[in-house]
Design a protein around this motif. Structure first.
Motif, short mmCIF file in Angstrom:
data_model
loop_
_atom_site.label_atom_id
_atom_site.label_comp_id
_atom_site.label_asym_id
_atom_site.label_seq_id
_atom_site.Cartn_x
_atom_site.Cartn_y
_atom_site.Cartn_z
N GLY A 154 55.28 51.04 35.52
CA GLY A 154 54.28 50.10 36.00
C GLY A 154 53.06 50.76 36.58
O GLY A 154 51.93 50.27 36.42
N SER B 183 55.02 44.99 33.23
CA SER B 183 53.56 45.03 33.27
C SER B 183 52.94 44.94 31.87
O SER B 183 51.79 44.53 31.72
N SER C 156 52.31 41.25 31.69
CA SER C 156 51.95 40.49 32.89
C SER C 156 50.44 40.45 33.13
O SER C 156 49.67 41.17 32.51
N ASP D 271 49.57 49.75 35.13
CA ASP D 271 48.65 49.05 36.03
C ASP D 271 47.35 49.83 36.20
O ASP D 271 46.26 49.23 36.26
N THR E 223 59.09 46.84 35.24
CA THR E 223 57.97 46.09 35.81
C THR E 223 57.53 44.91 34.98
O THR E 223 56.98 43.95 35.51
N ALA F 288 48.05 43.78 38.30
CA ALA F 288 47.90 45.22 38.42
C ALA F 288 47.94 45.55 39.91
O ALA F 288 47.14 45.02 40.69
N SER G 235 55.29 36.43 35.61
CA SER G 235 53.83 36.39 35.49
C SER G 235 53.34 34.98 35.20
O SER G 235 52.12 34.74 35.20
N SER H 171 47.05 43.63 44.93
CA SER H 171 47.22 43.26 43.53
C SER H 171 45.99 42.54 43.02
O SER H 171 45.37 41.75 43.73
#
Length: 401
Positions: free
Chosen positions: A98, A144, A147, A102, A142, A150, A271, A162
């Protein structure tokens, strides 16, 4: 039921050897120059070279940036953005866990809109589409890669912050479980319990038709909805079936497949529905003592589940069944308690820390943590039981200490 929406990455490629499709993905994005955000661990393992090789073989010019440590500080994100500007890419690729993905999201954001990463923290503050972005996870946790979030550390305020925006969802996610084979047991455990936290928080979130969004505010989170529930249920079941196996034997391909899918499904669930009190409480802890995000979430998860139990008895009872617990003949309340016990045992079995004192937290830190967590309203409102004071959050920290 109120109107709800569901969002994901622009496209998803999933399966063993999915990384071979990276050239096709890049071609669809009309990419010729790719800026890859990765780290030295993945360089040493040969994973970064494999990904660069796939792209270079198709004629792309590739430049790499190494994230220096997990839970990236804002200074790292700024350095990555400056390196990207110098290179002049037409696509950004996040390769890793992640933290790397991110960072790549934030690089794509700054390339598109300028400014500083701190200009965009909070909900729906990204003004438009970001640079073309591909995410390739090498851990299963994660989510990510699909999603809208970040996360980075604001070192001035000593807290994780975030950026949340539908524009931060990657244009493409390429999920190859074989890339997780180099993941050591601790990272497998921390990332796996993170995936479980995402799924449980999404599944037990406030109901969509009761989501308390103040007038005039925007958010990517919207509470429970049927499609988020569907992905969360499957993620919880997969973690219950495969996480212990993946930690015990990193070459167990079936377990690696299952956990990679669990992480992506958990990412889809949270998310859209949202994450809540566990994450709000982990942010100040991680910012202060630098425990990994997954370990911090996993440590706090059963304590927050217990706090939420009065508001989510039936949901937590279902969590117990999804984790493989035999709840035949039990009341929902007893089964909800069993879910908390099952998560606590899973956490212990895979080696995730079980007490805040074990990760360097001092008891005198807890009141400040509670104040910071209580202030994160965008996460508080997702929680099914709304904390009424800092004192209620402090009591959870004290139970976890």
């Amino acid at each position: 039921m109120r109107t709800w929406t569901f969002h994901s990455a622009g496209g998803l490629v999933f399966g063993r050897e999915a990384v071979r499709q990276l050239p096709d993905v890049a071609r669809r994005l009309k990419a010729k120059r790719a800026f890859v955000v990765t780290d030295k661990v993945l360089e040493a393992a040969g994973v970064a070279a494999r990904v660069r090789g796939e792209l270079a073989a198709d004629g792309l010019t590739v430049e790499s940036f190494h994230v220096d440590k997990p839970e990236p500080a804002v200074e790292t994100v700024r350095a990555a953005a400056e390196a990207a500007k110098s290179f002049g890419p037409d696509a950004v690729l996040g390769l890793g866990g992640g933290s790397n993905m991110d960072t790549a999201k934030l690089v794509a954001l700054v390339l598109a809109h300028g400014g500083d990463p701190t200009d965009y923290t909070g909900d729906c503050r990204v003004p438009g589409p970001v640079f073309p972005l591909i995410c390739v996870p090498t851990t299963a946790g994660t989510g990510s890669e699909v999603s809208a979030a970040a996360v980075f550390t604001d070192t001035t305020k000593q807290i994780k912050v975030s950026c949340l925006s539908q524009h931060l969802r990657p244009a493409a996610a390429v999920v190859d479980p074989l890339l997780t084979l180099t993941c050591p047991p601790k990272v497998t455990a921390d990332s796996g319990i993170d995936a479980l936290t995402h799924a449980i928080e999404a599944f037990t979130a406030v109901d969509n038709d009761r989501f308390p969004l103040p007038p005039g505010e925007q958010t990517v989170y919207q509470g429970k909805n049927p499609l988020a529930d569907l992905t969360a249920r499957e993620a919880i079941a997969l973690v219950g079936k495969y996480l212990r196996r993946a930690v015990k034997d990193g070459t167990d391909l079936e377990a690696r497949d299952g956990m990679a899918l669990a992480a992506t499904l958990g990412g889809l669930a949270f998310s859209n529905a949202g994450v809540a009190l566990v994450h709000a409480m982990e942010y100040p802890v991680g910012g202060a003592v630098h425990v990994s995000h997954g370990a911090g979430n996993g440590l706090l998860l059963p304590f927050v589940m217990d706090f939420n139990r009065p508001a989510r008895v039936a949901g937590l009872a279902e969590v117990a069944r999804l984790l493989g617990e035999d709840t035949a003949g039990m009341t929902d309340d007893a089964a909800a308690v069993r879910a908390i016990e099952a998560v606590s045992l899973l956490r212990y079995d895979i080696g995730v820390p079980t007490r805040l004192r074990d990760v360097g937290v001092k008891e005198e830190m807890l009141p400040a943590f509670a104040a910071k967590a209580f202030a994160i309203k965008r996460l508080m409102r997702v929680n099914p039981r709304h904390p009424q004071s800092e004192g209620e959050i402090l009591a959870i920290y004290q139970a976890a200490f």
